[in-house]
Design a protein around this motif. Structure first.
Motif, short mmCIF file in Angstrom:
data_model
loop_
_atom_site.label_atom_id
_atom_site.label_comp_id
_atom_site.label_asym_id
_atom_site.label_seq_id
_atom_site.Cartn_x
_atom_site.Cartn_y
_atom_site.Cartn_z
N GLN A 144 11.75 19.70 -18.36
CA GLN A 144 12.11 18.62 -17.45
C GLN A 144 10.92 18.30 -16.54
N TYR A 145 10.64 17.02 -16.44
CA TYR A 145 9.48 16.61 -15.64
C TYR A 145 9.80 15.29 -14.94
N LYS A 146 9.65 15.29 -13.64
CA LYS A 146 9.84 14.08 -12.86
C LYS A 146 8.57 13.80 -12.09
N PRO A 147 7.89 12.70 -12.42
CA PRO A 147 6.64 12.40 -11.71
C PRO A 147 6.90 12.24 -10.21
N LYS A 148 5.92 12.66 -9.42
CA LYS A 148 6.05 12.51 -7.97
C LYS A 148 6.03 11.02 -7.61
N GLU A 149 6.89 10.68 -6.67
CA GLU A 149 6.94 9.28 -6.23
C GLU A 149 5.67 8.95 -5.46
N ALA A 150 5.06 7.85 -5.85
CA ALA A 150 3.79 7.44 -5.24
C ALA A 150 3.98 7.10 -3.77
N GLN A 151 3.04 7.52 -2.94
CA GLN A 151 3.07 7.19 -1.52
C GLN A 151 2.78 5.71 -1.33
N HIS A 152 3.53 5.08 -0.46
CA HIS A 152 3.33 3.66 -0.20
C HIS A 152 3.64 3.39 1.26
N TRP A 153 3.24 2.21 1.72
CA TRP A 153 3.42 1.82 3.10
C TRP A 153 4.65 0.93 3.26
N THR A 154 5.17 0.93 4.48
CA THR A 154 6.15 -0.08 4.85
C THR A 154 5.38 -1.38 5.13
N PRO A 155 6.07 -2.51 5.14
CA PRO A 155 5.37 -3.77 5.47
C PRO A 155 4.66 -3.71 6.82
N GLU A 156 5.27 -3.00 7.78
CA GLU A 156 4.65 -2.90 9.10
C GLU A 156 3.34 -2.12 9.04
N GLU A 157 3.32 -1.03 8.26
CA GLU A 157 2.10 -0.24 8.12
C GLU A 157 1.01 -1.03 7.41
N ALA A 158 1.40 -1.77 6.38
CA ALA A 158 0.42 -2.59 5.66
C ALA A 158 -0.17 -3.66 6.57
N ALA A 159 0.68 -4.27 7.42
CA ALA A 159 0.18 -5.29 8.35
C ALA A 159 -0.78 -4.67 9.36
N ARG A 160 -0.49 -3.46 9.83
CA ARG A 160 -1.39 -2.77 10.75
C ARG A 160 -2.75 -2.52 10.11
N PHE A 161 -2.72 -2.11 8.85
CA PHE A 161 -3.98 -1.83 8.15
C PHE A 161 -4.81 -3.11 8.01
N LEU A 162 -4.18 -4.19 7.58
CA LEU A 162 -4.92 -5.43 7.38
C LEU A 162 -5.52 -5.93 8.69
N GLU A 163 -4.80 -5.77 9.79
CA GLU A 163 -5.33 -6.17 11.08
C GLU A 163 -6.53 -5.31 11.46
N ALA A 164 -6.45 -4.01 11.18
CA ALA A 164 -7.55 -3.09 11.50
C ALA A 164 -8.75 -3.33 10.59
N ALA A 165 -8.52 -3.82 9.37
CA ALA A 165 -9.61 -3.98 8.40
C ALA A 165 -10.37 -5.29 8.54
N LYS A 166 -9.95 -6.17 9.42
CA LYS A 166 -10.59 -7.49 9.51
C LYS A 166 -12.10 -7.43 9.75
N PRO A 167 -12.62 -6.53 10.60
CA PRO A 167 -14.08 -6.52 10.80
C PRO A 167 -14.86 -5.96 9.61
N ASP A 168 -14.20 -5.29 8.67
CA ASP A 168 -14.89 -4.63 7.57
C ASP A 168 -15.37 -5.66 6.55
N PRO A 169 -16.59 -5.47 5.97
CA PRO A 169 -17.09 -6.40 4.96
C PRO A 169 -16.18 -6.50 3.73
N LEU A 170 -15.41 -5.45 3.46
CA LEU A 170 -14.53 -5.45 2.29
C LEU A 170 -13.12 -5.92 2.63
N TYR A 171 -12.95 -6.57 3.78
CA TYR A 171 -11.63 -7.05 4.16
C TYR A 171 -11.01 -7.97 3.10
N PRO A 172 -11.76 -8.92 2.50
CA PRO A 172 -11.15 -9.75 1.46
C PRO A 172 -10.61 -8.93 0.28
N ALA A 173 -11.29 -7.83 -0.06
CA ALA A 173 -10.81 -6.97 -1.14
C ALA A 173 -9.49 -6.31 -0.76
#
Length: 466
Positions: A165-194
């Motif tokens: 029996q094998y059950k793959p581990k559930e992949a870690q993911h963000w809530t929409p709020e966490e993703a929005a926080r990251f995008l706001e923090a990443a704006k000054p980074d040169p790789l922000y469009p990526a």
């Protein structure tokens, strides 16, 4: 005199060493004929083996051109089958580390379910992880499927074994709020469009880094996903996508368009500063994401920038691929149809998309509250102030009826906004007022009917007087 066997029946004879040999001429997968020989200790055993070969031929199944050992066939399969470079490297490692050492000595026709099951049990007894065991069985099954298609085998025994029996581990993911926080923090980074492309489209890392300027259609508002960037054999290469369904067109969102235009200005400045040292193509086939010298951005460098932003702003760490899971889960929360999510992510099977759509406690609560309301007739917390349907007795219509019947300013009789005023009467007072108005109108209607009746049919004494 012994009967001579007819053509196609084969022959059996005793060898000098005491064993029996059976031989028959049979067609091979290549279309040629081959003398097939089998050996046994007794004549009956040799006859049974010969009969099995005859039955195989009569069923239209050719014999193999040669006797393949599994280790030889696995090498042949690795070179013959078409696969992506990273897939080849992963399959080759499984063959070299697990399959050849334990199963390589068996011939294809002697590979049985019990043999493969013993191989699986041995891996498990030696402490090999369940995921590695599943991967080893998957690679072996793929090789044997190829053998079946080449008519070297008539069944794939690897599909019949029992796995742990094998059950793959559930992949870690963000809530929409966490993703929005990251995008706001990443704006000054040169790789922000990526990072914006990763979050909004759920692209793979290699797909983002493989986007060229010719894939950005600003006029029609389209982003075309056509290739990816990967490090293969120590070199960064632009290669094809994972599957045919990975080739797709995505709508160019306004935020992405703005970020890409800024990225182009930054790249033009870097190209001018590098001068002759620029290692890019300097045309429409130029990659969108390049280093200061024009080389492709490596996947691991994108990941380093990703983790650095997370750490600097106290955002929970996940993998870059976890943003693909975040995108799918966010779309699911927004009730986007699974087929649309599948097309956006470029999956070949909607069942794969389901693995990226994670169910959280909020989703479970909303679903079970719907069940509760359906089975127990319980109102939602935000629905307690109103009825389930617009009946004539609801409060809104009571206000309306009260205003119309009492001459209030519902704009049914006047549009003068100065006459608008709230009704402060209680519900019982409003009902009493409506009943009084209704009774008054009923009396008026009855009196009118009586007056008309008297005018048409006057009493007898009135007629004599007339």
């Amino acid at each position: 005199m012994a009967r001579r066997n007819a053509n196609g029946e084969g022959s059996i004879y005793k060898r000098k060493d005491g064993r029996y040999e059976a031989a028959i001429s049979a067609p091979t997968a290549s279309g040629k004929r081959k003398r097939v020989r089998v050996y046994a200790k007794t004549r009956k055993e040799a006859y049974d083996k010969l009969t099995a070969i005859v039955a195989q031929v009569r069923q239209g199944r050719p014999v193999a051109d040669r006797t393949w050992r599994l280790d030889e066939f696995l090498d042949h399969w690795l070179e013959a089958a078409q696969r992506r470079p990273l897939t080849y490297r992963r399959h080759e490692a499984v063959v070299r580390l697990h399959l050849k050492p334990r199963l390589g000595r068996y011939t294809l026709d002697h590979l049985s379910v019990s043999t493969v099951q013993a191989f699986v049990n041995e891996l498990q007894a030696n402490g090999i992880s369940d995921s590695t065991i599943h991967q080893a069985r998957k690679v072996l099954s793929a090789a044997l499927t190829y053998a079946v298609r080449q008519e070297l085998l008539f069944r794939n025994v690897a599909r019949l074994v029992q796995l742990p029996q094998y059950k793959p581990k559930e992949a870690q993911h963000w809530t929409p709020e966490e993703a929005a926080r990251f995008l706001e923090a990443a704006k000054p980074d040169p790789l922000y469009p990526a990072f914006l492309l990763l979050a909004l489209y759920g692209l793979r890392r290699g797909e983002v880094l493989g986007i060229r300027w010719q894939d950005i259609d600003l006029a029609n508002g389209v982003v075309r996903i056509r290739q990816q960037v990967q490090r293969i054999n120590g070199e960064i290469q632009q290669v094809g996508l994972k599957t045919t369904t990975s080739v797709r067109d995505e709508p160019l969102l306004s935020a992405v368009s703005t970020a890409l235009l800024r990225r182009r200005r930054e790249q033009d400045a870097a190209r001018a500063l590098a001068g002759d040292q620029w290692q890019g193509t300097d045309n429409d086939s130029e990659l969108v994401f390049t280093t200061r010298s024009g080389r492709p951005v490596e996947s691991r460098n994108l990941y380093r920038s990703f983790l650095r932003i997370c750490d600097q702003h106290g955002i929970r760490r996940i993998t870059v691929h976890g943003m693909r899971h975040t995108n799918a889960t966010t779309q699911k929360k927004l009730n986007v149809h699974d087929r649309d999510i599948q097309a956006i992510l470029g999956h070949g099977d909607v069942r794969t998309t389901g693995l990226y759509e994670h169910v959280g406690m909020d989703s479970k609560r909303m679903a079970l509250e719907k069940v509760e309301r359906s089975l127990l007739n319980v109102r939602a917390a935000d629905d307690s102030a109103r009825c389930r349907q617009e009946l004539p007795s609801n409060k809104k219509k009571l206000h309306l009826n009260g205003e119309v019947l009492s001459g209030g300013s519902s704009q049914t009789r006047t549009g003068d906004t100065r006459l608008f005023r709230p009704i402060h009467a209680t519900l019982q007072e409003q009902l009493t007022s409506i009943d009084e108005v209704a009774r008054a109108r009923t009396r008026t209607w009855k009196l009118g009917c009586a007056a008309v009746n008297l005018a048409v049919n006057p009493p007898p004494e009135d007629r004599r007087a007339a």
